[in-house]
Design a protein around this motif. Structure first.
Motif, PDB file in Angstrom:
ATOM      1  N   HIS A 177      36.449  32.850  38.406  1.00  0.00           N
ATOM      2  CA  HIS A 177      35.425  33.829  38.053  1.00  0.00           C
ATOM      3  C   HIS A 177      34.027  33.229  37.963  1.00  0.00           C
ATOM      4  CE1 HIS A 177      39.243  35.482  36.500  1.00  0.00           C
ATOM      5  NE2 HIS A 177      38.727  36.652  36.794  1.00  0.00           N
ATOM      6  N   LEU A 178      33.912  31.996  37.469  1.00  0.00           N
ATOM      7  CA  LEU A 178      32.598  31.441  37.156  1.00  0.00           C
ATOM      8  C   LEU A 178      32.534  29.969  37.530  1.00  0.00           C
ATOM      9  CD1 LEU A 178      32.132  32.997  33.591  1.00  0.00           C
ATOM     10  CD2 LEU A 178      30.971  33.750  35.672  1.00  0.00           C
ATOM     11  N   LEU A 179      31.305  29.505  37.657  1.00  0.00           N
ATOM     12  CA  LEU A 179      31.024  28.080  37.790  1.00  0.00           C
ATOM     13  C   LEU A 179      30.374  27.625  36.488  1.00  0.00           C
ATOM     14  CD1 LEU A 179      30.703  25.461  39.558  1.00  0.00           C
ATOM     15  CD2 LEU A 179      28.420  26.324  40.107  1.00  0.00           C
ATOM     16  N   HIS A 180      30.998  26.663  35.816  1.00  0.00           N
ATOM     17  CA  HIS A 180      30.476  26.154  34.550  1.00  0.00           C
ATOM     18  C   HIS A 180      29.771  24.823  34.812  1.00  0.00           C
ATOM     19  CE1 HIS A 180      32.868  29.090  32.257  1.00  0.00           C
ATOM     20  NE2 HIS A 180      33.843  28.821  33.118  1.00  0.00           N
ATOM     21  N   VAL A 181      28.532  24.730  34.367  1.00  0.00           N
ATOM     22  CA  VAL A 181      27.769  23.487  34.516  1.00  0.00           C
ATOM     23  C   VAL A 181      27.208  23.082  33.154  1.00  0.00           C
ATOM     24  CG1 VAL A 181      27.142  24.096  36.883  1.00  0.00           C
ATOM     25  CG2 VAL A 181      25.558  24.622  35.033  1.00  0.00           C
ATOM     26  N   ILE A 182      27.021  21.781  32.972  1.00  0.00           N
ATOM     27  CA  ILE A 182      26.417  21.292  31.733  1.00  0.00           C
ATOM     28  C   ILE A 182      25.205  20.448  32.072  1.00  0.00           C
ATOM     29  CG2 ILE A 182      28.559  21.337  30.410  1.00  0.00           C
ATOM     30  CD1 ILE A 182      28.715  18.265  30.817  1.00  0.00           C
ATOM     31  N   THR A 183      24.199  20.629  31.268  1.00  0.00           N
ATOM     32  CA  THR A 183      23.051  19.728  31.265  1.00  0.00           C
ATOM     33  C   THR A 183      23.151  18.885  29.992  1.00  0.00           C
ATOM     34  OG1 THR A 183      21.652  21.309  30.082  1.00  0.00           O
ATOM     35  CG2 THR A 183      21.707  21.471  32.498  1.00  0.00           C
ATOM     36  N   LYS A 184      22.112  18.151  29.698  1.00  0.00           N
ATOM     37  CA  LYS A 184      22.177  17.296  28.513  1.00  0.00           C
ATOM     38  C   LYS A 184      22.341  18.118  27.239  1.00  0.00           C
ATOM     39  CE  LYS A 184      19.548  13.771  28.558  1.00  0.00           C
ATOM     40  NZ  LYS A 184      18.355  12.875  28.516  1.00  0.00           N
ATOM     41  N   ASN A 185      21.787  19.349  27.247  1.00  0.00           N
ATOM     42  CA  ASN A 185      21.786  20.129  26.009  1.00  0.00           C
ATOM     43  C   ASN A 185      22.201  21.575  26.190  1.00  0.00           C
ATOM     44  OD1 ASN A 185      20.790  18.021  24.285  1.00  0.00           O
ATOM     45  ND2 ASN A 185      18.778  18.296  25.245  1.00  0.00           N
ATOM     46  N   ALA A 186      22.908  21.910  27.265  1.00  0.00           N
ATOM     47  CA  ALA A 186      23.252  23.322  27.468  1.00  0.00           C
ATOM     48  C   ALA A 186      24.489  23.444  28.346  1.00  0.00           C
ATOM     49  CB  ALA A 186      22.076  24.079  28.104  1.00  0.00           C
ATOM     50  N   ALA A 196      29.540  42.445  38.914  1.00  0.00           N
ATOM     51  CA  ALA A 196      30.619  43.000  38.095  1.00  0.00           C
ATOM     52  C   ALA A 196      31.830  43.361  38.955  1.00  0.00           C
ATOM     53  CB  ALA A 196      30.107  44.232  37.343  1.00  0.00           C
ATOM     54  N   HIS A 197      31.570  43.855  40.157  1.00  0.00           N
ATOM     55  CA  HIS A 197      32.662  44.201  41.084  1.00  0.00           C
ATOM     56  C   HIS A 197      33.486  42.965  41.439  1.00  0.00           C
ATOM     57  CE1 HIS A 197      34.427  46.725  44.335  1.00  0.00           C
ATOM     58  NE2 HIS A 197      34.586  45.552  44.922  1.00  0.00           N
ATOM     59  N   LEU A 198      32.819  41.863  41.731  1.00  0.00           N
ATOM     60  CA  LEU A 198      33.535  40.640  42.104  1.00  0.00           C
ATOM     61  C   LEU A 198      34.321  40.069  40.926  1.00  0.00           C
ATOM     62  CD1 LEU A 198      30.914  38.873  44.398  1.00  0.00           C
ATOM     63  CD2 LEU A 198      32.975  40.120  45.065  1.00  0.00           C
ATOM     64  N   LEU A 199      33.819  40.246  39.717  1.00  0.00           N
ATOM     65  CA  LEU A 199      34.579  39.810  38.547  1.00  0.00           C
ATOM     66  C   LEU A 199      35.918  40.545  38.459  1.00  0.00           C
ATOM     67  CD1 LEU A 199      32.030  39.479  35.589  1.00  0.00           C
ATOM     68  CD2 LEU A 199      33.486  37.692  36.539  1.00  0.00           C
ATOM     69  N   LEU A 200      35.876  41.864  38.653  1.00  0.00           N
ATOM     70  CA  LEU A 200      37.104  42.647  38.589  1.00  0.00           C
ATOM     71  C   LEU A 200      38.043  42.295  39.738  1.00  0.00           C
ATOM     72  CD1 LEU A 200      35.563  46.113  37.667  1.00  0.00           C
ATOM     73  CD2 LEU A 200      36.703  44.509  36.137  1.00  0.00           C
ATOM     74  N   ARG A 201      37.481  42.098  40.915  1.00  0.00           N
ATOM     75  CA  ARG A 201      38.329  41.746  42.064  1.00  0.00           C
ATOM     76  C   ARG A 201      39.027  40.414  41.847  1.00  0.00           C
ATOM     77  NH1 ARG A 201      38.955  44.369  46.676  1.00  0.00           N
ATOM     78  NH2 ARG A 201      37.451  45.964  47.317  1.00  0.00           N
ATOM     79  N   ALA A 202      38.322  39.463  41.260  1.00  0.00           N
ATOM     80  CA  ALA A 202      38.930  38.150  41.011  1.00  0.00           C
ATOM     81  C   ALA A 202      40.136  38.287  40.098  1.00  0.00           C
ATOM     82  CB  ALA A 202      37.893  37.204  40.406  1.00  0.00           C
ATOM     83  N   SER A 203      40.056  39.172  39.104  1.00  0.00           N
ATOM     84  CA  SER A 203      41.190  39.365  38.204  1.00  0.00           C
ATOM     85  C   SER A 203      42.341  40.094  38.892  1.00  0.00           C
ATOM     86  CB  SER A 203      40.748  40.155  36.973  1.00  0.00           C
ATOM     87  OG  SER A 203      39.774  39.438  36.238  1.00  0.00           O
ATOM     88  N   LEU A 204      42.016  41.085  39.713  1.00  0.00           N
ATOM     89  CA  LEU A 204      43.070  41.835  40.394  1.00  0.00           C
ATOM     90  C   LEU A 204      43.724  41.040  41.505  1.00  0.00           C
ATOM     91  CD1 LEU A 204      41.343  45.329  40.577  1.00  0.00           C
ATOM     92  CD2 LEU A 204      43.353  44.721  39.233  1.00  0.00           C
TER      93      LEU A 204
END
Length: 1045
Positions: free
Chosen positions: A388-397, A535-543
């Motif tokens: 569903h998502l790409l998670h990235v981290i910086t030094k403080n976020a 939002a459509h792609l989020l639902l499609r990823a789950s289905l």
């Protein structure tokens, strides 16, 4: 460009209670593994339970420098250091440590433990994997469980094997399965232990790959795809095993030696390069396959390049070399709901890698394609890709970006995507960033399901270097941030967080709520469409998730809590409920996207049609959603009009009410008056008000001028108002041929249905029924024109005439007219057979004394074309042979009987009818009557049986024999005059000397024979018992003709 939306993807966070400062973390199988900084212990914590309780702790044999978990096989693999030496080790059966079984076995690769130590009980095993070079990186395949190890200049692939303990007594154990078909090997479920004392995991070195110009920094492995990156280069290739014993030729580039000693004082920067698919083989990084000696059992390996990309340091951005190094290499498989993870290859495989300022996501299967390029506003340390998502981290976020994986998978799974039936946001759509979460001193990130694990370490001794505020090109706005999270009150400078993301359905609802501000301010804003597409792609990823993922949602807090309390039935019910909620949300989203595209630009307005279709809304509901805005009360969106036109053009069973149909007329009268004729002819519009519609059509005629389809449509409205005089007046405005052209332009004025081929149901209209009564010729001509213009099929036209009750009259007229118009040989033969069948049926059911009032008498309606008309206008009807006039009865039969006889005789005299096809039908006709005899004689003659025809004719009607012979016995059949006809007449005359008809026929025959033969031949033809006086005049004529010749 990256869109930024203030939607929060995080639900909650908790701190893992770790006693010592973590050095390394990884997760998998519902467990978080923590390696203490500088220590030799691994601690396991459950991330699926509230508070992340401690599971177990076990020691390693050295200082862990890198750690990975494999979902397949549930094993850990580490790179460790001890006494200045580097080791690669795998830890299996580690879960037994949680059961208080402290026994640990240590063995080498390929040497399974046996004997009492194994038979007395299961235990954790540490597998030492020897390597010839120092390992620098490793990766586990999430599809097969195989292990890939990157060394200084080589890649070593180890296939995961499951060995049965009962086979350990054998002297040698050779695995049979070959990679990448290693799905036959271990596929242990998460959270489960090995079957007691039955199977043991082991590895087998499958292949060694040599990289001469690339020093691996990180590697990735997934279903045969291998990815490796150095500081600024990424290479992806595909390994396939083949049973064919082909010789592997090493690339000639591997034997080249680079002579760069003279350039040692210079910094050489390679140019930026991107090679996709087959072009990737042109990169200057050769890969050679070393023969391991196991080729006989595992088969040969073939290598194909997939992707190569090289980056150049951007010194103009004040970045040093360290800041431009690649990181976060990942090969990510995506399975869809019609697959099983353990049995088939993934539907899609994605490759992700990142620079500190930009990330890149590629799709590898079905053609290599760059899906998204992520532009970061500040230096990113690490990134992890999920469904569903790409998670990235910086030094403080911690920051989340949307991904396009589901858009690719949806198109592979469903071939109807990107048609008028279904739609999906494009794979190339710009990504968006969601609201970030602030932390202090983030160092690493890993993800399990919906749990994001973060390791933060705040350096309290050295102040942090101030962040650079260099302006980044391509960044259009700042990230929206929430309040920072403080470290725990324990006072130490590190923390281990588990951040739970919200469910896709919850995030979807927040996105929809967020989109309302655009609906209120600017309904046609591009951001509204983009947000709803996300939002459509989020639902499609789950289905698209597999049944295993839907039943065992990784890291789902609610599911985790139900694990102990609910059984399989409860879980299945919960999964079905979630799916139903997702499907309902998807339908709502499709309706919202349909609204966006219905009022959007002309470029994308066609997308309103598939989205509205997927929404499940009725056309009445969609009309209600597309009322004009108050600012422009007569303006309808192009997408809405496109939807309406497409809906009305299709043959649908959904009939609009009068109110809705009148509203549609009003919509098109304001927006596209030129479409009114097509709209009125549409089957769903059958309930329109004829009086109101007539006024609209008259206004259209006054403004746009007179047209034939418009006149016919107005006549149809008059017909529905039962105003026959006005109807006839309108139909008489134009000539019949112009009316036919009008029906060609709009066939639905006559027919409803028929657009889908011969089997499509077709129905007549009120106008069709009226024409059948008042203007049958026009109806037949129109049907012929529609057939010739591929608007109706032959069987469908037959269905219409049958529905009208005219299958015995108008349908035959239609076939006869089709025979004149058609040029298709297959259609012509079919029509000829049908017409012959009809004529024979009429002759069978009518006789010369048929009374018109008898029940079985067919319709007495006069046919549109008589036999003479057909003979004069249609080449398939031939002129009647002269000898048929002798056999045809006088005017004593009924007119219908006589017409059928003449038409059938004309077909048999014509050049097109295949006589062999109608001979079985002719058996129904008796030869007792002369007309029946004539038809059989025609068939016999057409089949070339002249001898039997002459005999039959002499038996039944000798007065016709000379006419028959003069017409039929010509050219190559002339010899039959003296070879067949003359002997037959002589024999029959001898038997009946007083038969004047035979004597006259014999005389006429001798005249012809005398003209066509020589005197010698004539003498030979004379009968031995003949009277010389009778034959001498003909012999004299023959001699005189011969002398003249």
């Amino acid at each position: 460009m990256v869109h930024v939306y203030n939607c929060h993807p995080f639900a909650s966070q908790q701190i893992v209670q770790v006693e010592q400062e973590p050095g390394l973390v990884c997760c998998g199988g519902g467990v978080l593994f923590v390696v203490a900084a500088g220590g030799c212990k691994v601690e396991a914590y459950s991330v699926e339970q509230e508070g992340c309780p401690f599971i177990c702790r076990f020691s390693t044999m050295g200082t862990v420098k890198s750690i990975q978990h494999s979902k397949i096989g549930d094993y850990l693999v580490t790179i460790e250091e001890k006494n200045s030496a580097t080791y690669l080790r795998a830890y299996t059966n580690w879960r037994y440590q949680a059961e208080g079984k402290a026994r640990v076995g240590v063995r080498l690769l390929g040497h399974l433990l046996r004997g009492v130590s194994v038979q007395s009980g299961v235990q954790m095993e540490i597998i030492e994997i020897p390597l010839s070079e120092r390992p620098v990186a490793m990766a586990c395949c999430s599809v097969t469980g195989d292990l890939l190890v990157g060394c200084e200049n080589t890649l070593v692939l180890f296939a995961l094997r499951r060995q049965n303990q009962q086979s350990l007594n054998q002297s040698q154990q050779i695995p049979q399965s070959t990679w990448p078909n290693s799905q036959q090997s271990s596929s242990q479920s998460q959270g489960q232990t090995l079957s007691s004392n039955q199977n043991g995991l082991d590895f087998e070195r499958s292949v060694v790959l040599h990289l001469q110009k690339l020093k691996p920094k990180k590697v990735a492995l997934c279903g045969g795809y291998v990815a490796v990156h150095a500081e600024l280069e990424v290479l992806v290739f595909k390994l396939d095993s083949s049973c064919e014993q082909n010789t592997l030729d090493e690339s000639s580039d591997t034997k080249k030696i680079d002579h760069l000693e003279d350039q040692a004082d210079f910094l050489v920067l390679q140019r930026h390069q991107e090679l996709l698919g087959d072009r990737a083989k042109d990169c200057d990084i050769p890969v050679s396959i070393e023969k391991t000696g196991l080729e006989d059992s595992t088969g040969q390996y073939t290598l194909s390049y997939v992707l190569f990309r090289r980056f150049t340091p951007d010194f103009f951005q004040d970045c040093n070399v360290e800041e431009t190094q690649l990181h976060s290499l990942q090969l990510y498989p995506l399975f869809t709901s019609n697959q099983s993870v353990s049995l088939v290859e993934p539907t899609c495989v994605f490759c992700f890698f990142s620079l500190p300022t930009a990330g890149y996501l590629y799709s590898l299967k079905g053609g290599v394609e760059l899906l998204s390029a992520y532009q970061y506003p500040e230096k990113v340390l690490e990134a992890v890709l999920t469904d569903h998502l790409l998670h990235v981290i910086t030094k403080n976020a911690l920051q989340c970006f949307t991904v396009r994986c589901s858009a690719v998978a949806a198109r592979i799974k469903d071939p109807y995507i990107d048609t008028t039936i279904k739609a999906c946001p494009p794979c190339s759509m710009e990504v968006c960033a969601l609201r970030m979460q602030l932390f202090i001193g983030l160092r690493s990130v890993c993800v399990y399901g919906r749990h994001v694990i973060l390791l933060s370490t705040a350096d309290t001794e050295t102040p942090e270097e101030p962040e650079r505020t260099t302006h980044r090109r391509g960044l259009s706005r700042k990230w929206t941030i929430s309040s920072p999270k403080e470290t725990s009150s324990a006072g130490h400078g590190w923390n281990l967080y588990v951040v739970d993301t919200v469910s896709p359905l919850t995030l979807y609802q927040e996105m929809v709520e967020y989109s309302q501000r655009y609906v209120e301010t600017n309904p046609q804003a591009q951001s509204l469409r983009h947000l709803l597409s996300e939002a459509h792609l989020l639902l499609r990823a789950s289905l698209l998730q597999t049944p295993e993922q839907q039943g065992n949602i990784e890291g789902h807090p609610a599911m985790s809590l139900q694990t102990d309390t609910g059984g399989p039935a409860e879980k299945q019910t919960a999964v079905q409920t979630d799916i139903q909620e997702l499907e309902e949300a998807l339908r709502q989203n499709c309706a919202q996207l349909g609204d966006c595209f219905s009022r959007g630009s002309q470029k994308d307005c066609h997308l309103a049609l598939p989205y509205y279709r997927m929404s499940g809304l009725s056309v009445t509901d969609i009309i209600a959603r597309n009322h004009p805005l108050p600012s422009s009360p007569h303006s309808y969106g192009p997408g809405f009009l496109f939807y309406l036109k497409h809906y009305l053009l299709e043959e649908t069973e959904q009939i609009l009410s009068q109110e809705a149909a009148d509203e549609v007329i009003d919509i098109f009268s304001q927006s596209e008056p030129s479409q009114l004729v097509s709209v009125c002819a549409s089957p769903p519009m059958i309930n329109i008000s004829p009086a109101q519609t007539l006024q609209v059509l008259k206004h259209l005629e006054a403004t746009a001028g007179v047209s034939v389809p418009l006149t016919i449509t107005m006549a149809t409205m008059m017909l529905r108002l039962d105003d026959l005089p006005q109807y006839r007046q309108l139909m008489e405005r134009h000539a019949e041929m112009l009316l036919v052209y009008g029906f060609i332009e709009e066939p639905r004025l006559l027919l409803h249905g028929g657009g889908g081929g011969q089997r499509t149901q077709i129905r007549s209209t009120a106008l069709t029924r009226q024409l059948a009564k008042s203007q049958p010729g026009l109806l037949v001509a129109a049907m012929v024109a529609l057939h010739e213009n591929n608007k109706v099929q032959l069987e469908q036209a037959g269905h219409i005439f049958k529905e009208l009750g005219c299958e015995n009259c108008l349908q035959v007229d239609f076939w006869e007219a089709m025979l004149m118009a058609s040029s298709q040989e297959a259609v012509i033969q079919e029509l000829l057979f049908r017409l012959a069948s009809v004529y024979i049926d009429r002759l069978t059911n009518t006789t010369s004394d048929t009374h018109p009032n008898e029940p079985h008498a067919p319709s007495r309606r006069r046919p549109l074309k008589s036999a003479d008309d057909l003979m004069n206008s249609c080449s398939h009807y031939g002129a009647l042979y002269p000898w048929l006039t002798v056999l045809n009865p006088a005017q004593t039969t009924s007119s219908q009987h006589q017409e059928a006889l003449y038409k059938l005789q004309s077909l048999l005299c014509g050049p097109s009818l295949s006589v062999g096809s109608v001979v079985p039908l002719m058996e129904r006709l008796s030869e007792e009557s002369l007309w029946g005899f004539s038809l059989h004689l025609l068939c016999t003659t057409r089949r070339g049986q002249y001898d039997s025809s002459i005999e039959k004719l002499l038996d039944r009607c000798p007065q016709a024999i000379i006419a028959y012979a003069n017409h039929q016995l010509q050219d190559k059949h002339m010899v039959l005059w003296w070879q067949k006809l003359l002997p037959e007449l002589c024999n029959r005359t001898r038997a009946a000397t007083d038969n004047s008809i035979l004597l006259a026929a014999l005389k006429e025959t001798l005249v012809v024979v005398a003209m066509e033969t020589s005197p010698t031949e004539f003498l030979e033809l004379m009968p031995d018992d003949g009277t010389a006086f009778y034959f001498l005049p003909h012999l004299l004529t023959c001699s005189q003709h011969h002398l003249l010749a």
